[in-house]
Motif scaffolding. Structure first.
Motif, PDB file in Angstrom:
ATOM      1  N   TYR A 117      43.307  62.743 -33.994  1.00  0.00           N
ATOM      2  CA  TYR A 117      42.159  63.649 -34.080  1.00  0.00           C
ATOM      3  C   TYR A 117      42.457  64.831 -34.998  1.00  0.00           C
ATOM      4  CZ  TYR A 117      39.338  61.129 -30.755  1.00  0.00           C
ATOM      5  OH  TYR A 117      38.572  60.162 -30.149  1.00  0.00           O
TER       6      TYR A 117
ATOM      7  N   LEU B  71      41.979  63.380 -38.341  1.00  0.00           N
ATOM      8  CA  LEU B  71      40.547  63.242 -38.594  1.00  0.00           C
ATOM      9  C   LEU B  71      39.942  64.571 -39.048  1.00  0.00           C
ATOM     10  CD1 LEU B  71      38.037  61.392 -38.455  1.00  0.00           C
ATOM     11  CD2 LEU B  71      37.735  62.203 -36.102  1.00  0.00           C
TER      12      LEU B  71
ATOM     13  N   ILE C 280      40.177  67.669 -28.320  1.00  0.00           N
ATOM     14  CA  ILE C 280      39.622  66.456 -28.937  1.00  0.00           C
ATOM     15  C   ILE C 280      38.099  66.463 -28.834  1.00  0.00           C
ATOM     16  CG2 ILE C 280      39.419  63.953 -28.591  1.00  0.00           C
ATOM     17  CD1 ILE C 280      42.483  64.020 -27.979  1.00  0.00           C
TER      18      ILE C 280
ATOM     19  N   ILE D 241      36.735  68.872 -31.397  1.00  0.00           N
ATOM     20  CA  ILE D 241      36.756  68.291 -32.746  1.00  0.00           C
ATOM     21  C   ILE D 241      35.600  67.308 -32.911  1.00  0.00           C
ATOM     22  CG2 ILE D 241      38.027  66.725 -34.287  1.00  0.00           C
ATOM     23  CD1 ILE D 241      40.615  68.050 -33.198  1.00  0.00           C
ATOM     24  N   THR D 242      35.403  66.477 -31.916  1.00  0.00           N
ATOM     25  CA  THR D 242      34.335  65.477 -31.977  1.00  0.00           C
ATOM     26  C   THR D 242      32.972  66.147 -32.089  1.00  0.00           C
ATOM     27  OG1 THR D 242      35.682  63.942 -30.695  1.00  0.00           O
ATOM     28  CG2 THR D 242      33.321  63.501 -30.779  1.00  0.00           C
TER      29      THR D 242
ATOM     30  N   GLU E 262      47.443  59.150 -30.324  1.00  0.00           N
ATOM     31  CA  GLU E 262      45.979  59.233 -30.238  1.00  0.00           C
ATOM     32  C   GLU E 262      45.511  60.670 -30.456  1.00  0.00           C
ATOM     33  OE1 GLU E 262      42.382  59.155 -27.013  1.00  0.00           O
ATOM     34  OE2 GLU E 262      44.170  58.008 -26.520  1.00  0.00           O
ATOM     35  N   GLN E 263      46.200  61.623 -29.856  1.00  0.00           N
ATOM     36  CA  GLN E 263      45.831  63.029 -30.024  1.00  0.00           C
ATOM     37  C   GLN E 263      46.050  63.483 -31.462  1.00  0.00           C
ATOM     38  OE1 GLN E 263      48.365  64.702 -27.030  1.00  0.00           O
ATOM     39  NE2 GLN E 263      46.970  64.204 -25.353  1.00  0.00           N
TER      40      GLN E 263
ATOM     41  N   PRO F 135      40.227  57.625 -34.942  1.00  0.00           N
ATOM     42  CA  PRO F 135      39.141  57.339 -33.999  1.00  0.00           C
ATOM     43  C   PRO F 135      37.888  56.847 -34.722  1.00  0.00           C
ATOM     44  CG  PRO F 135      39.927  59.609 -33.773  1.00  0.00           C
ATOM     45  CD  PRO F 135      40.620  59.020 -34.943  1.00  0.00           C
TER      46      PRO F 135
END
Length: 110
Positions: free
Chosen positions: A64, A67, A27, A30-31, A60-61, A86
């Motif tokens: 991403y 996203l 994550i 990715i961010t 939540e995972q 997110p």
């Protein structure tokens, strides 16, 4: 030439996938990749097993992964239509809007 520069900008993130052994590390990767200057092509990153493993994680995972899919071939409208994703940083928001503009420019008649 520009495509080579874009792929070179992604290389450090591709290398980091090999050491990203936890969902949290993936994550974070990715961010950072989606916010990094010069990275505009994400398909190779999206296809790595470590990134794809998020699909079997928590909601939540998995968000991403979605996203990153949007950064790869979606638009800002796709992002805003999915409230479970997110929150984007200002750099990510700008980049996704730029990518969306390019996508729309390709499909509009000339």
């Amino acid at each position: 030439m520009e495509q080579i520069k874009a792929l070179n900008a992604l290389e450090p993130f591709l290398a980091l996938t090999k050491s990203a052994t936890s969902p949290r590390a993936v994550i974070d990767l990715i961010t950072r990749a989606t916010a990094a200057p010069g990275t505009y092509i994400f398909t190779e990153l999206l296809l790595t097993p470590q990134i794809q493993a998020l699909s079997t994680g928590t909601p939540e995972q998995a968000a991403y992964l979605t996203l990153l899919e949007i950064f790869s071939y979606g638009t800002y409208i796709d992002y805003t239509s999915n409230p479970s994703l997110p929150t984007l940083s200002p750099a990510q928001t700008l980049k996704l809007r730029q990518l969306s503009f390019l996508t729309l420019a390709k499909i509009l008649p000339t």
